[in-house]
Design a protein around this motif. Structure first.
Motif, short mmCIF file in Angstrom:
data_model
loop_
_atom_site.label_atom_id
_atom_site.label_comp_id
_atom_site.label_asym_id
_atom_site.label_seq_id
_atom_site.Cartn_x
_atom_site.Cartn_y
_atom_site.Cartn_z
N THR A 107 49.91 35.50 30.42
CA THR A 107 49.42 34.18 30.83
C THR A 107 47.99 34.29 31.35
OG1 THR A 107 50.00 32.20 32.08
CG2 THR A 107 50.20 34.31 33.23
N GLU A 108 47.34 33.14 31.49
CA GLU A 108 45.94 33.13 31.92
C GLU A 108 45.66 31.90 32.75
OE1 GLU A 108 41.42 33.39 30.00
OE2 GLU A 108 43.17 33.97 28.83
N GLY A 109 44.73 32.05 33.72
CA GLY A 109 44.32 30.94 34.55
C GLY A 109 44.92 30.97 35.93
N GLU A 110 44.15 30.52 36.93
CA GLU A 110 44.58 30.58 38.32
C GLU A 110 45.91 29.86 38.56
OE1 GLU A 110 43.10 28.85 42.64
OE2 GLU A 110 41.59 29.32 41.14
N GLU A 111 46.07 28.68 37.99
CA GLU A 111 47.27 27.89 38.26
C GLU A 111 48.54 28.56 37.76
OE1 GLU A 111 46.93 23.90 36.91
OE2 GLU A 111 45.31 23.38 38.30
N THR A 112 48.46 29.28 36.64
CA THR A 112 49.67 29.89 36.08
C THR A 112 49.91 31.30 36.60
OG1 THR A 112 48.41 30.66 34.15
CG2 THR A 112 49.54 28.54 33.97
N VAL A 113 48.85 31.98 37.07
CA VAL A 113 48.98 33.35 37.55
C VAL A 113 49.33 33.40 39.03
CG1 VAL A 113 47.73 35.50 37.92
CG2 VAL A 113 47.45 34.28 35.77
N HIS A 114 48.75 32.50 39.81
CA HIS A 114 48.95 32.49 41.27
C HIS A 114 50.42 32.31 41.64
CE1 HIS A 114 48.40 31.57 45.49
NE2 HIS A 114 49.06 30.43 45.31
N GLY A 115 50.88 33.15 42.58
CA GLY A 115 52.24 33.02 43.07
C GLY A 115 53.31 33.64 42.19
N ARG A 116 52.90 34.26 41.08
CA ARG A 116 53.85 34.89 40.17
C ARG A 116 53.84 36.41 40.34
NH1 ARG A 116 54.44 31.33 35.72
NH2 ARG A 116 54.26 29.20 36.55
N ARG A 117 54.93 37.03 39.92
CA ARG A 117 54.99 38.49 39.85
C ARG A 117 54.54 38.92 38.47
NH1 ARG A 117 59.25 37.25 43.30
NH2 ARG A 117 59.34 38.53 45.19
N ALA A 118 53.79 40.00 38.41
CA ALA A 118 53.35 40.56 37.13
C ALA A 118 53.07 42.04 37.34
CB ALA A 118 52.09 39.85 36.62
N ASP A 119 53.34 42.85 36.32
CA ASP A 119 53.08 44.28 36.43
C ASP A 119 51.60 44.55 36.70
OD1 ASP A 119 55.72 44.84 36.00
OD2 ASP A 119 55.47 45.37 33.89
N TRP A 120 50.75 43.73 36.10
CA TRP A 120 49.32 43.85 36.36
C TRP A 120 48.65 42.49 36.22
CZ3 TRP A 120 46.13 42.26 32.46
CH2 TRP A 120 46.64 42.30 31.16
N LEU A 121 47.48 42.39 36.84
CA LEU A 121 46.70 41.15 36.83
C LEU A 121 45.23 41.53 36.76
CD1 LEU A 121 47.13 38.16 39.26
CD2 LEU A 121 44.92 39.30 39.08
N ALA A 122 44.48 40.89 35.87
CA ALA A 122 43.06 41.23 35.70
C ALA A 122 42.17 40.08 36.15
CB ALA A 122 42.76 41.58 34.25
N LEU A 123 41.09 40.45 36.83
CA LEU A 123 40.04 39.51 37.24
C LEU A 123 38.76 40.00 36.59
CD1 LEU A 123 39.80 37.07 39.33
CD2 LEU A 123 38.83 38.77 40.90
N ALA A 124 38.21 39.20 35.68
CA ALA A 124 37.06 39.65 34.88
C ALA A 124 35.84 38.78 35.13
CB ALA A 124 37.41 39.64 33.40
N GLY A 125 34.75 39.42 35.59
CA GLY A 125 33.49 38.74 35.78
C GLY A 125 32.60 38.92 34.57
N ALA A 126 31.30 38.70 34.75
CA ALA A 126 30.37 38.78 33.62
C ALA A 126 30.22 40.20 33.11
CB ALA A 126 29.01 38.22 34.05
N THR A 127 30.16 41.18 34.03
CA THR A 127 29.91 42.57 33.62
C THR A 127 30.88 43.55 34.23
OG1 THR A 127 28.34 42.90 35.44
CG2 THR A 127 27.44 42.09 33.34
N TRP A 128 32.01 43.06 34.75
CA TRP A 128 32.97 43.92 35.45
C TRP A 128 34.38 43.36 35.32
CZ3 TRP A 128 35.56 41.09 39.10
CH2 TRP A 128 34.92 39.93 39.54
N THR A 129 35.36 44.21 35.51
CA THR A 129 36.76 43.78 35.51
C THR A 129 37.53 44.57 36.56
OG1 THR A 129 36.68 43.32 33.12
CG2 THR A 129 38.87 43.47 34.14
N LEU A 130 38.37 43.88 37.30
CA LEU A 130 39.31 44.51 38.22
C LEU A 130 40.71 44.28 37.68
CD1 LEU A 130 37.84 43.16 41.60
CD2 LEU A 130 37.45 45.42 40.59
N VAL A 131 41.50 45.34 37.58
CA VAL A 131 42.88 45.22 37.11
C VAL A 131 43.79 45.71 38.23
CG1 VAL A 131 44.53 45.71 35.29
CG2 VAL A 131 42.08 45.71 34.76
#
Length: 280
Positions: A187-211
């Motif tokens: 899934t993608e987007g703040e509304e669908t990701v927030h408050g859910r459990r997931a094995d991993w979650l990625a936050l991607a900016g212009a030149t970087w990504t946090l997983v």
């Protein structure tokens, strides 16, 4: 290097500074933090006391309600009243480093509020190279109730504010002109990701990504707290639907492993690095 700060390195390159004894006003709930944290190319991916939330302190552990004491900073959410300035702030006090190496440390802390100590924490942090453009920050914290009565951890959500179950591990990310993309394996987007459990979650900016990978046992994985529009931040929800009790002498343990990568990763790239970061 001294007791007040140390630098984390990966393959000899500095990737983060840890401040063990910060000098902060009480309303920020003083606590140790990592800032700046950078990619291997040197891009900063944390913020410290940004104007929108001055109590956001890089990467660390923060809980807004420990038996009524605020270890998050800022205002406290009061049921039927809303965010309220209270004189109820606690502090996380560095006791000692059990281990200090260039790639990590083990630290002992005391969580203290009015009336004395509530919790003792053992914090274990390690930095590991994953590739020539990515590394992982392995962050484990163990909270032990040192009182003679049960303590419980809460959140604004358990006090009546919907969708605000923040508390636990928290990473205040780099704010840019455009909000970062956030996605999981399915899934993608703040509304669908927030408050859910997931094995991993990625936050991607212009030149970087946090997983972020919830590496605690599956039965103890917490839902993710996610913000991208208002500000970029990801954390865990220790108390989403109900308060989390800790009996006297008992311990709560959580572990989150975060991939810090150069470039904006796609879903396949994020999944591959998440698997590598948490593999034995």
């Amino acid at each position: 290097m001294n007791n007040e700060s140390l630098v984390l390195r990966v393959a000899g390159r500095p990737v983060g500074r840890y401040i063990a004894r910060p000098e902060l006003p009480p309303r920020l709930s003083p606590r140790p933090y990592l800032h700046p944290v950078t990619t291997l190319a040197g891009t900063a991916v944390t913020e410290l006391s940004p104007a929108d939330h001055i109590h956001h302190l890089g990467v660390g552990v923060a809980v807004p309600d420990v038996e009524g004491h605020n270890f998050w900073g800022g205002r406290t959410y009061v049921c039927d009243q809303g965010p309220t300035e209270l004189d109820n702030h606690g502090a996380q006090r560095h006791s000692a480093f059990q281990l200090r190496d260039p790639d990590g440390f083990v630290e002992e802390l005391r969580w203290v509020a009015a009336g004395g100590e509530l919790l003792r924490e053992r914090r274990t942090v390690a930095a590991t190279e994953l590739s020539d453009s990515a590394w992982a920050l392995d962050f484990t914290f163990s909270l032990t109730n040192t009182t003679h009565h049960e303590l419980s951890l809460g959140s604004p959500a358990t006090n009546g504010r919907p969708d605000a179950a923040y508390g636990g591990f928290f990473w205040r990310a780099r704010k840019e002109a455009e909000a970062p993309r956030v996605f999981t394996a399915d899934t993608e987007g703040e509304e669908t990701v927030h408050g859910r459990r997931a094995d991993w979650l990625a936050l991607a900016g212009a030149t970087w990504t946090l997983v972020f990978a919830g590496a605690t046992k599956a039965t103890r994985r917490d839902p993710w707290f996610v913000r991208t529009t208002e500000y970029p931040g990801v954390g865990s929800c220790l108390a989403r639907d109900a308060r989390l009790p800790i009996p006297p002498g008992e311990t709560v343990v959580r572990r989150v492993v975060t991939v810090v990568a150069d470039g904006a990763l796609d879903r396949a790239g994020a999944a591959a690095l998440a698997r590598k970061a948490v593999s034995p």
